[in-house]
Design a protein around this motif. Sequence first.
Motif, short mmCIF file in Angstrom:
data_model
loop_
_atom_site.label_atom_id
_atom_site.label_comp_id
_atom_site.label_asym_id
_atom_site.label_seq_id
_atom_site.Cartn_x
_atom_site.Cartn_y
_atom_site.Cartn_z
N LEU A 120 5.04 -2.91 -12.11
CA LEU A 120 6.09 -2.20 -11.39
C LEU A 120 7.01 -1.45 -12.35
N TYR A 121 7.31 -2.06 -13.50
CA TYR A 121 8.15 -1.38 -14.49
C TYR A 121 7.43 -0.13 -15.03
N ALA A 122 6.16 -0.26 -15.33
CA ALA A 122 5.40 0.87 -15.87
C ALA A 122 5.32 2.01 -14.84
N PHE A 123 5.08 1.69 -13.57
CA PHE A 123 5.00 2.71 -12.53
C PHE A 123 6.34 3.41 -12.36
N MET A 124 7.42 2.66 -12.43
CA MET A 124 8.75 3.25 -12.32
C MET A 124 8.99 4.25 -13.45
N MET A 125 8.58 3.90 -14.66
CA MET A 125 8.77 4.78 -15.81
C MET A 125 7.91 6.04 -15.69
N VAL A 126 6.74 5.91 -15.11
CA VAL A 126 5.89 7.09 -14.89
C VAL A 126 6.57 8.05 -13.92
N VAL A 177 7.98 16.41 -5.13
CA VAL A 177 8.19 15.45 -6.21
C VAL A 177 9.59 14.84 -6.19
N TRP A 178 10.60 15.60 -5.76
CA TRP A 178 11.98 15.08 -5.77
C TRP A 178 12.24 14.12 -4.62
N VAL A 179 11.26 13.94 -3.76
CA VAL A 179 11.31 12.88 -2.75
C VAL A 179 10.36 11.75 -3.14
N VAL A 180 9.13 12.14 -3.54
CA VAL A 180 8.09 11.14 -3.84
C VAL A 180 8.47 10.28 -5.06
N ALA A 181 8.92 10.92 -6.15
CA ALA A 181 9.25 10.15 -7.35
C ALA A 181 10.41 9.18 -7.13
N PRO A 182 11.52 9.61 -6.50
CA PRO A 182 12.57 8.62 -6.20
C PRO A 182 12.10 7.50 -5.27
N LEU A 183 11.24 7.83 -4.30
CA LEU A 183 10.69 6.78 -3.43
C LEU A 183 9.87 5.78 -4.24
N THR A 184 9.14 6.29 -5.24
CA THR A 184 8.38 5.39 -6.11
C THR A 184 9.31 4.43 -6.85
N ILE A 185 10.39 4.98 -7.39
CA ILE A 185 11.35 4.14 -8.11
C ILE A 185 11.98 3.10 -7.19
N ILE A 186 12.39 3.54 -6.00
CA ILE A 186 13.01 2.61 -5.04
C ILE A 186 12.02 1.52 -4.64
N GLY A 187 10.76 1.94 -4.35
CA GLY A 187 9.75 0.96 -3.96
C GLY A 187 9.47 -0.06 -5.03
N CYS A 188 9.36 0.40 -6.28
CA CYS A 188 9.09 -0.51 -7.40
C CYS A 188 10.25 -1.49 -7.60
N VAL A 189 11.48 -0.98 -7.51
CA VAL A 189 12.66 -1.84 -7.67
C VAL A 189 12.72 -2.86 -6.52
N LEU A 190 12.45 -2.40 -5.30
CA LEU A 190 12.48 -3.30 -4.14
C LEU A 190 11.49 -4.44 -4.30
N LEU A 191 10.25 -4.12 -4.68
CA LEU A 191 9.25 -5.16 -4.85
C LEU A 191 9.60 -6.07 -6.01
N GLY A 209 0.81 -1.21 0.00
CA GLY A 209 0.00 0.00 0.00
C GLY A 209 0.84 1.26 0.00
N ALA A 210 1.96 1.25 0.75
CA ALA A 210 2.83 2.42 0.81
C ALA A 210 3.46 2.71 -0.55
N VAL A 211 3.91 1.65 -1.25
CA VAL A 211 4.49 1.84 -2.59
C VAL A 211 3.44 2.38 -3.55
N CYS A 212 2.22 1.88 -3.44
CA CYS A 212 1.15 2.34 -4.32
C CYS A 212 0.80 3.81 -4.08
N ILE A 213 0.87 4.26 -2.84
CA ILE A 213 0.52 5.66 -2.54
C ILE A 213 1.48 6.62 -3.24
N VAL A 214 2.79 6.37 -3.13
CA VAL A 214 3.73 7.29 -3.78
C VAL A 214 3.65 7.17 -5.30
N ALA A 215 3.41 5.95 -5.80
CA ALA A 215 3.26 5.78 -7.25
C ALA A 215 2.01 6.49 -7.75
#
Length: 522
Positions: free
Chosen positions: A423-429, A452-466, A66-72
């Motif tokens: 996860l790949y698509a969300f990372m690219m977004v 955005v410069w915190v939220v977007a990198p967190l999205t990338i990190i979360g997607c890669v982690l999962l 859920g946390a990864v989805c919120i930032v994405a």
Amino acid sequence: MFLDRVKPLDAILAVADKKSLKRSLGWFQLTLMGIGCVIGTGIFVLTAVGAQKAGPGLMVAFAIAGAVCIVAALCYAEIAAMIPVAGSAYTYSYATIGEFFAWTVGWALIMEYAIAASAVAVGWSGYFSGTVLGGLGVHLPTWLSAGPLAFGGVAGGFINLPALVIALLVTFLLVIGTSESAKVNAVLVGIKVIALTAFVAITLTSPEFSAEKFNPFLPAGLFGGWGSGVGAVGAAATMFFAYVGFDAVSTAAEETKNPQRNVPIGLVGSLLFCTVFYILVAAGAIGTLGGEPIMSAAGLPLEAGSTELARQCALPQYANALVCSKEPLAHVLKMIGFTGIGNLIGLAAFLALPSVILVLIFGQTRIFFVMSRDGLLPEALSRVHPRFRTPHIVTIITGVAVAIAAAFFPVGQLADISNAGTLYAFMMVAIAVMMLRVKDPTRPRHFKVPGVWVVAPLTIIGCVLLFFNLPSAAMLFLPGWGALGLIVYFLYSRRHSHLGRGIVEVVDDVEGEETMVPSAPD
């Protein structure tokens, strides 16, 4: 240079500018929309799979996903509000990162939607065989109700006939033009929420509920190991499937009053509601029936959908285990004496899940359609049926592929493969959002990601982690599918691309208008 083609954003927005949508939605309507789109397949079908991966720690898995989805979702909202046309992340990538990466995103989305539809079909089959046919005293033989699992057959499984049939039936409905009614969908949403609320109320107040059943809480730990797909994070990578659908909120930004305030409330509010709801459902299921995974000799949970797990589940001592059920929520209630209500929950899943299959196949065919209209895939795929006015060729191709996958693969494996593409698509977004902030900072944005410069990198990190906590087979499927896509791109798509030939073609929907804009030829 093969990274030189970027579709002009002004050309893409030309269609959106003609819409003049009325801003009428508030935060409450957006929150309800998100809840209705998110709650569905994952919680009805994958609870058993998640418990096998994480044990009682399934509740932690839901929180992580859920946390990864919120930032994405916040990244998705900004770019969807800017580019409110068909094509989803594929179109967003085309306008920011360029054709090559847009192709990889579109190719991944094609796989994601199709595999997700197959997973839902398999989940529906479990409720159909267990609740509907079982309630009528009819029991399908195993060889007709289960596909050959993983890399070998087990327990006589040969083909999942109900999953095959429902996928083909939905495909037929899409070909002839049948679409969801908003009223019918609202009723189905109500059925799902009522069913899950009843489940939570009954299980959490049941005499069978015991805190002892949560011990050990994380039998495989937080991380089960790279490529194992187990542990709380491995389960989160699978349960991510239970959250997909929130993009419906982000795409409604153009019709929202005060989107800067209401869109994040709708997105975060709906995802928080669903996360808490999912945790309560997991707590009720595990607290009443237990959720300990079946372990291997190495001391790790057996892979969900594997031959060995299916063999173990066929043993008498695991006959009633949560992790072995194909209809987990109905099964829990039946085991604690609420057979009638369990059957009603099974019936709710039976009624609601086909609409999810319909939406997923619809979404996949529209991605296919837009890519075809861009010249990246053969134009025959974008032909519209003269009578039904639907893209019948691509719908049939998709439906047959979905049916075949549903017939022969288990739900857990299908969900994991689908999640890899998502996860790949969300990372690219997330990458596209940051690139647009740099390349086009003055363009009007109906919604801007806060921080955005915190939220977007967190999205990338979360997607890669999962992604790296998916089972190795699911991780390898995406680059394998991607390699096939690169062959198609360089042998066909790049030479036939409309953008490469000097034409930008924007199509908002199957029967929508086109905007033809000349472009510098490649």
